[in-house]
Design a protein around this motif. Structure first.
Motif, PDB file in Angstrom:
ATOM      1  N   THR A   2      59.652  26.015  56.080  1.00  0.00           N
ATOM      2  CA  THR A   2      59.630  27.400  55.627  1.00  0.00           C
ATOM      3  C   THR A   2      58.827  27.511  54.348  1.00  0.00           C
ATOM      4  O   THR A   2      58.764  26.583  53.556  1.00  0.00           O
ATOM      5  N   LYS A   3      58.211  28.648  54.174  1.00  0.00           N
ATOM      6  CA  LYS A   3      57.441  28.892  52.957  1.00  0.00           C
ATOM      7  C   LYS A   3      58.204  29.893  52.113  1.00  0.00           C
ATOM      8  O   LYS A   3      58.624  30.934  52.596  1.00  0.00           O
ATOM      9  N   ASN A   4      58.383  29.547  50.871  1.00  0.00           N
ATOM     10  CA  ASN A   4      59.094  30.397  49.942  1.00  0.00           C
ATOM     11  C   ASN A   4      58.280  30.538  48.666  1.00  0.00           C
ATOM     12  O   ASN A   4      57.632  29.595  48.238  1.00  0.00           O
ATOM     13  N   ALA A   5      58.348  31.686  48.079  1.00  0.00           N
ATOM     14  CA  ALA A   5      57.716  31.888  46.779  1.00  0.00           C
ATOM     15  C   ALA A   5      58.703  31.457  45.711  1.00  0.00           C
ATOM     16  O   ALA A   5      59.888  31.790  45.766  1.00  0.00           O
ATOM     17  N   ILE A   6      58.220  30.689  44.754  1.00  0.00           N
ATOM     18  CA  ILE A   6      59.062  30.281  43.629  1.00  0.00           C
ATOM     19  C   ILE A   6      58.310  30.526  42.333  1.00  0.00           C
ATOM     20  O   ILE A   6      57.077  30.558  42.319  1.00  0.00           O
ATOM     21  N   ARG A   7      59.062  30.703  41.274  1.00  0.00           N
ATOM     22  CA  ARG A   7      58.444  30.908  39.963  1.00  0.00           C
ATOM     23  C   ARG A   7      58.346  29.568  39.258  1.00  0.00           C
ATOM     24  O   ARG A   7      59.308  28.809  39.207  1.00  0.00           O
ATOM     25  N   GLU A  32      53.610  19.589  45.016  1.00  0.00           N
ATOM     26  CA  GLU A  32      54.446  18.879  45.992  1.00  0.00           C
ATOM     27  C   GLU A  32      54.452  17.383  45.688  1.00  0.00           C
ATOM     28  O   GLU A  32      55.501  16.731  45.781  1.00  0.00           O
TER      29      GLU A  32
END
Length: 75
Positions: A2-7, A32
């Motif tokens: 899954t791709k998630n946006a993170i700060r 990564e």
């Protein structure tokens, strides 16, 4: 996956922008890589960075068929 946006902090992003091209990686792949190394280091606190890096390089060589059989010779 899954791709998630993170700060992330500007400092981490800037460091990744600096180091990514040196290592022939995209910025996300550089981050990564650091996460992977950090996780391994935390799970194995007695292993030095160079050892961890060597193990990862050897694993990649094996996965890409870049190995040969070593034969011991008796004297």
């Amino acid at each position: 996956m899954t791709k998630n946006a993170i700060r992330l902090s500007d400092e981490i992003i800037q460091a990744a922008i600096t180091y990514a091209p040196v290592n022939s990686r995209s910025v996300p792949k550089q981050i990564e890589h650091w996460v992977k190394i950090g996780r391994i280091a935390e799970e194995n606190p007695d292993l030095p960075y160079d050892f961890i890096k060597g193990v990862l390089e050897a694993k990649s060589e094996m996965e890409n068929g870049e190995v040969s059989v070593f034969e011991f010779r008796e004297k």
